[in-house]
Design a protein around this motif. Structure first.
Motif, PDB file in Angstrom:
ATOM      1  N   TYR A  78      46.611  33.753  41.876  1.00 44.81           N
ATOM      2  CA  TYR A  78      45.247  32.028  41.495  1.00 44.81           C
ATOM      3  C   TYR A  78      46.390  31.379  40.798  1.00 44.81           C
ATOM      4  O   TYR A  78      45.823  29.893  41.818  1.00 44.81           O
ATOM      5  CB  TYR A  78      44.454  33.388  40.609  1.00 44.81           C
ATOM      6  CG  TYR A  78      43.640  34.503  41.293  1.00 44.81           C
ATOM      7  CD1 TYR A  78      43.621  34.413  42.215  1.00 44.81           C
ATOM      8  CD2 TYR A  78      44.739  35.044  40.642  1.00 44.81           C
ATOM      9  CE1 TYR A  78      43.190  36.086  42.232  1.00 44.81           C
ATOM     10  CE2 TYR A  78      44.306  36.836  40.253  1.00 44.81           C
ATOM     11  CZ  TYR A  78      43.553  37.263  41.790  1.00 44.81           C
ATOM     12  OH  TYR A  78      43.266  38.041  42.208  1.00 44.81           O
ATOM     13  N   SER A 112      44.171  33.846  52.234  1.00 47.56           N
ATOM     14  CA  SER A 112      43.152  34.158  50.473  1.00 47.56           C
ATOM     15  C   SER A 112      41.872  33.933  50.468  1.00 47.56           C
ATOM     16  O   SER A 112      41.118  34.775  49.717  1.00 47.56           O
ATOM     17  CB  SER A 112      44.436  34.006  49.793  1.00 47.56           C
ATOM     18  OG  SER A 112      45.704  34.293  50.036  1.00 47.56           O
ATOM     19  N   TRP A 172      38.748  36.966  49.791  1.00 45.63           N
ATOM     20  CA  TRP A 172      38.199  37.049  48.616  1.00 45.63           C
ATOM     21  C   TRP A 172      36.362  36.688  49.040  1.00 45.63           C
ATOM     22  O   TRP A 172      35.872  37.299  47.688  1.00 45.63           O
ATOM     23  CB  TRP A 172      38.514  36.052  47.843  1.00 45.63           C
ATOM     24  CG  TRP A 172      39.847  35.842  47.314  1.00 45.63           C
ATOM     25  CD1 TRP A 172      40.611  37.094  47.227  1.00 45.63           C
ATOM     26  CD2 TRP A 172      41.135  35.058  46.677  1.00 45.63           C
ATOM     27  NE1 TRP A 172      42.470  37.295  47.018  1.00 45.63           N
ATOM     28  CE2 TRP A 172      41.926  35.658  46.645  1.00 45.63           C
ATOM     29  CE3 TRP A 172      40.802  33.519  46.643  1.00 45.63           C
ATOM     30  CZ2 TRP A 172      43.577  35.629  46.184  1.00 45.63           C
ATOM     31  CZ3 TRP A 172      42.001  33.160  45.791  1.00 45.63           C
ATOM     32  CH2 TRP A 172      43.489  33.651  45.746  1.00 45.63           C
ATOM     33  N   GLN A 177      35.194  39.605  49.793  1.00 46.21           N
ATOM     34  CA  GLN A 177      34.951  40.923  49.287  1.00 46.21           C
ATOM     35  C   GLN A 177      33.846  40.361  47.732  1.00 46.21           C
ATOM     36  O   GLN A 177      32.875  41.477  47.788  1.00 46.21           O
ATOM     37  CB  GLN A 177      35.772  40.727  48.068  1.00 46.21           C
ATOM     38  CG  GLN A 177      37.628  41.266  48.023  1.00 46.21           C
ATOM     39  CD  GLN A 177      38.297  40.675  47.534  1.00 46.21           C
ATOM     40  OE1 GLN A 177      38.590  39.730  47.218  1.00 46.21           O
ATOM     41  NE2 GLN A 177      39.009  42.400  47.428  1.00 46.21           N
ATOM     42  N   ASP A 186      40.664  39.573  38.219  1.00 45.93           N
ATOM     43  CA  ASP A 186      40.734  39.701  39.384  1.00 45.93           C
ATOM     44  C   ASP A 186      39.846  38.655  39.573  1.00 45.93           C
ATOM     45  O   ASP A 186      39.410  37.894  40.648  1.00 45.93           O
ATOM     46  CB  ASP A 186      41.147  40.683  39.777  1.00 45.93           C
ATOM     47  CG  ASP A 186      43.352  40.865  40.329  1.00 45.93           C
ATOM     48  OD1 ASP A 186      43.294  39.752  39.608  1.00 45.93           O
ATOM     49  OD2 ASP A 186      42.684  41.945  40.113  1.00 45.93           O
ATOM     50  N   ARG A 226      38.733  35.330  40.933  1.00 47.10           N
ATOM     51  CA  ARG A 226      38.375  35.347  42.185  1.00 47.10           C
ATOM     52  C   ARG A 226      37.435  34.381  42.533  1.00 47.10           C
ATOM     53  O   ARG A 226      36.947  33.272  43.183  1.00 47.10           O
ATOM     54  CB  ARG A 226      38.064  36.404  42.594  1.00 47.10           C
ATOM     55  CG  ARG A 226      39.518  36.519  43.433  1.00 47.10           C
ATOM     56  CD  ARG A 226      39.517  38.561  43.622  1.00 47.10           C
ATOM     57  NE  ARG A 226      40.726  38.840  44.286  1.00 47.10           N
ATOM     58  CZ  ARG A 226      41.804  39.484  45.011  1.00 47.10           C
ATOM     59  NH1 ARG A 226      40.637  40.384  45.609  1.00 47.10           N
ATOM     60  NH2 ARG A 226      43.178  40.481  44.568  1.00 47.10           N
TER      61      ARG A 226
END
Length: 190
Positions: free
Chosen positions: A103, A131, A135, A138, A152, A156
């Motif tokens: 991150y 990335s 993310w 997700q 996490d 994110r």
């Protein structure tokens, strides 16, 4: 060692804020002079230590380096120095170094991309974009994101909230970010 450097950097930023260094009119000139002197020492010490640091520690230090350099000298840090340690961490991550905070790296590469720095146009840009897309995917469903740690999840979500998601959300970006913020606000800093 690196945690001490970061604590020092955070204290410098806080003192600079208290002195009014970030404002057009200083509140406390004496404190500002002292803060600038401390910031210059931090910059000099850190610059000497960076070559001996692990890629992960150097990335952590370089992530705060620019703001401390701006406090110390009134100008941004040399982008070549920032790039050197950012790309070193990127190469380490790609080579399997699990100590790199992805991150912090994502944010550092993002700053380079926004500066239109050409060293970030190939693999780093592709990694950054992939990335962000991963993310986003997700969190695109209303379903829980699985077994992510709170760290996490918070990182994110924070990145998604601060990113331009037009390519992924087009007209729904504001609604997507609102849902994210509503669902995960308890994990985000106030």
């Amino acid at each position: 060692m690196i945690q001490d450097k970061i604590k020092e950097a955070n204290a410098i930023v806080q003192a600079a804020s208290t002195a009014g260094i970030f404002l057009t009119e200083l509140r406390d000139r004496q404190l500002a002079a002292q803060v600038r002197k401390t910031a210059k020492q931090w910059v000099n010490d850190t610059e000497k230590q960076l070559p001996r640091m692990t890629p992960a520690d150097a990335l952590t230090a370089i992530a705060t380096f620019d703001i401390i350099h701006r406090i110390a000298h009134g100008v941004p840090a040399n982008p070549q120095l920032i790039n050197k340690y950012t790309l070193r961490a990127f190469d380490a991550l790609i080579s399997g170094d699990k100590t790199i905070d992805e991150y912090t790296l994502f944010r550092q590469i993002g700053m380079g991309i926004r500066r239109k720095d050409p060293v970030y146009t190939d693999k780093p840009l592709r990694w950054h974009s992939l990335s962000l897309a991963r993310w986003h995917k997700q969190f695109a469903n209303a379903e829980p994101v699985g077994n992510l740690s709170d760290y996490d999840t918070a990182q994110r979500v924070s990145i998604l909230l601060s990113s331009d998601l037009w390519a992924l959300e087009t007209r729904n970006e504001a609604a997507f970010k609102h849902r994210l913020n509503t669902r995960y606000s308890h994990l985000l800093p106030a």
